[in-house]
Design a protein around this motif. Structure first.
Motif, PDB file in Angstrom:
ATOM      1  N   LEU A  87      14.714  35.941 -10.331  1.00 31.54           N
ATOM      2  CA  LEU A  87      13.489  36.562  -9.840  1.00 31.54           C
ATOM      3  C   LEU A  87      12.578  35.484  -9.273  1.00 31.54           C
ATOM      4  CD1 LEU A  87      11.601  39.040  -9.572  1.00 31.54           C
ATOM      5  CD2 LEU A  87      10.716  38.473 -11.853  1.00 31.54           C
ATOM      6  N   ASN A  88      12.114  35.713  -8.043  1.00 32.16           N
ATOM      7  CA  ASN A  88      11.241  34.751  -7.368  1.00 32.16           C
ATOM      8  C   ASN A  88       9.995  35.488  -6.894  1.00 32.16           C
ATOM      9  OD1 ASN A  88      10.019  32.783  -5.834  1.00 32.16           O
ATOM     10  ND2 ASN A  88      11.734  32.445  -4.457  1.00 32.16           N
ATOM     11  N   TYR A  89       8.834  35.151  -7.476  1.00 33.11           N
ATOM     12  CA  TYR A  89       7.577  35.791  -7.062  1.00 33.11           C
ATOM     13  C   TYR A  89       6.574  34.737  -6.609  1.00 33.11           C
ATOM     14  CZ  TYR A  89       3.182  38.216  -6.854  1.00 33.11           C
ATOM     15  OH  TYR A  89       1.990  38.711  -6.390  1.00 33.11           O
ATOM     16  N   THR A  90       6.032  34.940  -5.410  1.00 36.88           N
ATOM     17  CA  THR A  90       4.930  34.138  -4.900  1.00 36.88           C
ATOM     18  C   THR A  90       3.854  35.089  -4.411  1.00 36.88           C
ATOM     19  OG1 THR A  90       6.413  32.372  -4.172  1.00 36.88           O
ATOM     20  CG2 THR A  90       4.207  32.396  -3.231  1.00 36.88           C
ATOM     21  N   GLY A  91       2.642  34.945  -4.903  1.00 31.96           N
ATOM     22  CA  GLY A  91       1.568  35.828  -4.474  1.00 31.96           C
ATOM     23  C   GLY A  91       0.370  35.739  -5.393  1.00 31.96           C
TER      24      GLY A  91
ATOM     25  N   MET B 234      13.138  27.830 -15.085  1.00 30.03           N
ATOM     26  CA  MET B 234      11.953  28.365 -14.441  1.00 30.03           C
ATOM     27  C   MET B 234      11.288  27.296 -13.577  1.00 30.03           C
ATOM     28  SD  MET B 234       8.970  30.724 -16.121  1.00 30.03           S
ATOM     29  CE  MET B 234       8.721  29.678 -17.541  1.00 30.03           C
ATOM     30  N   ARG B 235      10.756  27.759 -12.428  1.00 27.64           N
ATOM     31  CA  ARG B 235       9.927  26.905 -11.573  1.00 27.64           C
ATOM     32  C   ARG B 235       8.537  27.520 -11.517  1.00 27.64           C
ATOM     33  NH1 ARG B 235      11.579  24.951  -5.578  1.00 27.64           N
ATOM     34  NH2 ARG B 235      12.947  23.651  -6.863  1.00 27.64           N
ATOM     35  N   MET B 236       7.499  26.688 -11.675  1.00 25.06           N
ATOM     36  CA  MET B 236       6.140  27.193 -11.755  1.00 25.06           C
ATOM     37  C   MET B 236       5.194  26.324 -10.945  1.00 25.06           C
ATOM     38  SD  MET B 236       5.987  27.895 -15.866  1.00 25.06           S
ATOM     39  CE  MET B 236       4.426  28.762 -15.769  1.00 25.06           C
ATOM     40  N   SER B 237       4.033  26.913 -10.621  1.00 22.38           N
ATOM     41  CA  SER B 237       2.951  26.171  -9.980  1.00 22.38           C
ATOM     42  C   SER B 237       1.874  25.865 -11.016  1.00 22.38           C
ATOM     43  CB  SER B 237       2.343  26.989  -8.840  1.00 22.38           C
ATOM     44  OG  SER B 237       1.725  28.157  -9.365  1.00 22.38           O
ATOM     45  N   THR B 238       0.889  25.054 -10.640  1.00 21.98           N
ATOM     46  CA  THR B 238      -0.157  24.638 -11.567  1.00 21.98           C
ATOM     47  C   THR B 238      -0.878  25.814 -12.185  1.00 21.98           C
ATOM     48  OG1 THR B 238      -0.525  22.660 -10.230  1.00 21.98           O
ATOM     49  CG2 THR B 238      -2.224  23.228 -11.823  1.00 21.98           C
ATOM     50  N   ASP B 239      -1.288  26.769 -11.350  1.00 26.29           N
ATOM     51  CA  ASP B 239      -2.125  27.866 -11.842  1.00 26.29           C
ATOM     52  C   ASP B 239      -1.375  28.798 -12.777  1.00 26.29           C
ATOM     53  OD1 ASP B 239      -4.370  26.991 -10.481  1.00 26.29           O
ATOM     54  OD2 ASP B 239      -3.857  28.091  -8.672  1.00 26.29           O
TER      55      ASP B 239
ATOM     56  N   ASN C  66      14.334  30.115 -25.040  1.00 22.01           N
ATOM     57  CA  ASN C  66      15.594  29.871 -24.329  1.00 22.01           C
ATOM     58  C   ASN C  66      15.444  28.895 -23.172  1.00 22.01           C
ATOM     59  OD1 ASN C  66      16.831  31.741 -26.010  1.00 22.01           O
ATOM     60  ND2 ASN C  66      16.497  33.450 -24.610  1.00 22.01           N
ATOM     61  N   LEU C  67      14.225  28.520 -22.831  1.00 23.26           N
ATOM     62  CA  LEU C  67      13.997  27.694 -21.643  1.00 23.26           C
ATOM     63  C   LEU C  67      14.514  26.271 -21.872  1.00 23.26           C
ATOM     64  CD1 LEU C  67      12.655  27.966 -18.821  1.00 23.26           C
ATOM     65  CD2 LEU C  67      10.635  26.870 -19.798  1.00 23.26           C
ATOM     66  N   THR C  68      15.471  25.865 -21.030  1.00 26.35           N
ATOM     67  CA  THR C  68      16.013  24.514 -21.110  1.00 26.35           C
ATOM     68  C   THR C  68      15.709  23.681 -19.878  1.00 26.35           C
ATOM     69  OG1 THR C  68      18.148  25.258 -20.227  1.00 26.35           O
ATOM     70  CG2 THR C  68      17.888  25.226 -22.638  1.00 26.35           C
ATOM     71  N   SER C  69      15.315  24.336 -18.754  1.00 22.26           N
ATOM     72  CA  SER C  69      15.039  23.608 -17.513  1.00 22.26           C
ATOM     73  C   SER C  69      13.742  24.118 -16.894  1.00 22.26           C
ATOM     74  CB  SER C  69      16.198  23.791 -16.519  1.00 22.26           C
ATOM     75  OG  SER C  69      15.918  23.160 -15.285  1.00 22.26           O
ATOM     76  N   LEU C  70      12.813  23.201 -16.625  1.00 20.13           N
ATOM     77  CA  LEU C  70      11.510  23.561 -16.065  1.00 20.13           C
ATOM     78  C   LEU C  70      11.213  22.670 -14.867  1.00 20.13           C
ATOM     79  CD1 LEU C  70       8.807  25.136 -16.240  1.00 20.13           C
ATOM     80  CD2 LEU C  70       7.994  23.340 -17.789  1.00 20.13           C
ATOM     81  N   GLU C  71      10.892  23.308 -13.714  1.00 18.74           N
ATOM     82  CA  GLU C  71      10.488  22.592 -12.507  1.00 18.74           C
ATOM     83  C   GLU C  71       9.037  22.943 -12.209  1.00 18.74           C
ATOM     84  OE1 GLU C  71      13.193  23.754  -9.459  1.00 18.74           O
ATOM     85  OE2 GLU C  71      14.927  22.789 -10.391  1.00 18.74           O
ATOM     86  N   LEU C  72       8.233  21.921 -11.913  1.00 18.35           N
ATOM     87  CA  LEU C  72       6.804  22.116 -11.715  1.00 18.35           C
ATOM     88  C   LEU C  72       6.403  21.642 -10.329  1.00 18.35           C
ATOM     89  CD1 LEU C  72       5.624  20.818 -15.199  1.00 18.35           C
ATOM     90  CD2 LEU C  72       5.804  23.198 -14.456  1.00 18.35           C
ATOM     91  N   SER C  73       5.734  22.531  -9.595  1.00 20.41           N
ATOM     92  CA  SER C  73       5.232  22.198  -8.269  1.00 20.41           C
ATOM     93  C   SER C  73       3.735  21.969  -8.387  1.00 20.41           C
ATOM     94  CB  SER C  73       5.530  23.340  -7.281  1.00 20.41           C
ATOM     95  OG  SER C  73       5.046  23.045  -6.008  1.00 20.41           O
ATOM     96  N   MET C  74       3.341  20.704  -8.563  1.00 21.90           N
ATOM     97  CA  MET C  74       1.939  20.380  -8.803  1.00 21.90           C
ATOM     98  C   MET C  74       1.720  18.884  -8.632  1.00 21.90           C
ATOM     99  SD  MET C  74       2.065  20.844 -12.902  1.00 21.90           S
ATOM    100  CE  MET C  74       2.512  22.543 -12.619  1.00 21.90           C
ATOM    101  N   LEU C  75       0.491  18.512  -8.350  1.00 21.98           N
ATOM    102  CA  LEU C  75       0.143  17.104  -8.247  1.00 21.98           C
ATOM    103  C   LEU C  75       0.107  16.473  -9.630  1.00 21.98           C
ATOM    104  CD1 LEU C  75      -2.714  17.176  -5.579  1.00 21.98           C
ATOM    105  CD2 LEU C  75      -0.433  16.219  -5.296  1.00 21.98           C
TER     106      LEU C  75
END
Length: 294
Positions: A97-101, A149-154, A165-174
């Motif tokens: 599932l990919n949600y941007t908005g 999961m991939r997430m943004s700062t907010d 269950n989360l073993t891999s996390l990608e973060l898009s943030m400064l």
């Protein structure tokens, strides 16, 4: 400019497996729901920059659906109006599932036992950030069983469930101290995390004292299971170096620290040697950690 999606009275796509919709205005609940139910073996659904303002309630319930991407147009109306459509996702075999908005439309997650991988980007814009944050928390609670999961700062919000269950996390943030503190707080909810990645690098104009990077509390995953950290778009800036030192001092079982250099002078061998020399002076919690420049 979006085009109106006008459908005939009868439609059927009995063998359609992939459906991409972009720059479309949905006209009403009935026709939109008819389109979705006419694809009984659909596996991939992508909805990009579409307008939902004419809709009130839509259910995406396709048993064969495996991948669903929705890039929600944030400005079909005011960013302060949250009276958009309710989009309920009920798909027992969905794995991605990919949600941007901005969640002007409310996303309701239901019956997603197979979901493994999720990307979530919810910028908190406008005057009604508390309401949007509340909706974002509901979405993230629906993702509590994902492994990647991939997430943004907010999206790093309070009142979240534990992502056991989360073993891999990608973060898009400064990489900035106040943002990394939010990351540390979020990682309290990821006790089994093994892999962590940062994709944006740092702002070279931001600088704080290295003592300010004594971030507490140290997440449990740092002490028991975090084995790999990837840092992309690396410039060798002060904030990035502070974060690397924090990781080396606190990640007890870290095995690999992969540094992906930006296309700048920081990527040359001289700068890399300076970085390595600095990191070699840092006391390491893990004696087996290998630092790689890629």
């Amino acid at each position: 400019m979006n085009c109106a999606l006008e459908l005939p009275s009868f439609i059927s796509f009995p063998q359609l497996k992939t459906l991409h919709l972009a720059l479309v205005t949905f006209l009403d609940d009935d026709s939109t729901q008819k389109l979705l139910t006419s694809c009984p073996v659909l596996q991939e659904l992508i909805i990009l920059d579409c307008e939902w303002m004419n809709l009130k309630h839509i259910v995406v319930s396709i048993p064969t659906l495996k991948s669903f991407t929705i890039d929600d147009l944030p400005y079909f109306g005011s960013a302060d109006e949250l009276n958009g459509c309710e989009i309920k996702i009920d798909a027992a075999n969905l794995t991605f599932l990919n949600y941007t908005g901005c969640l002007l439309n409310e996303i309701v997650l239901s019956n997603l036992p197979s979901l493994v991988n999720a990307h979530v980007c919810v910028p908190l814009l406008g005057k009604r950030q508390k309401e949007i944050a509340y909706r974002a928390v509901k979405v993230l609670r629906g993702l509590h069983s994902v492994k990647s999961m991939r997430m943004s700062t907010d999206s790093l919000l309070d009142q979240l469930p534990s992502f056991q269950n989360l073993t891999s996390l990608e973060l898009s943030m400064l990489i900035e101290k106040h943002i990394i503190q939010k990351v540390i707080n979020f990682l309290q909810f990821t006790p089994n995390l093994e892999s962590l990645a940062f994709f944006q690098g740092s702002n070279p104009h931001v600088r704080c004292d290295e003592e300010d990077w004594n971030l507490k509390p140290v997440p449990n995953c740092f002490l028991s299971c975090l084995k790999s950290v990837n840092l992309h778009n690396f410039h060798g800036n002060y904030e990035e170096m502070c974060m690397l030192k924090y990781l080396l001092k606190n990640a007890l079982v870290l095995e690999r620290l992969n540094i992906f250099c930006s296309k700048s002078p920081s990527g040359d061998s001289k700068k890399q040697k300076e970085v390595v020399d600095q990191l070699d002076m840092v006391p390491r919690a893990s004696t087996s950690c290998v630092i790689m420049f890629l």
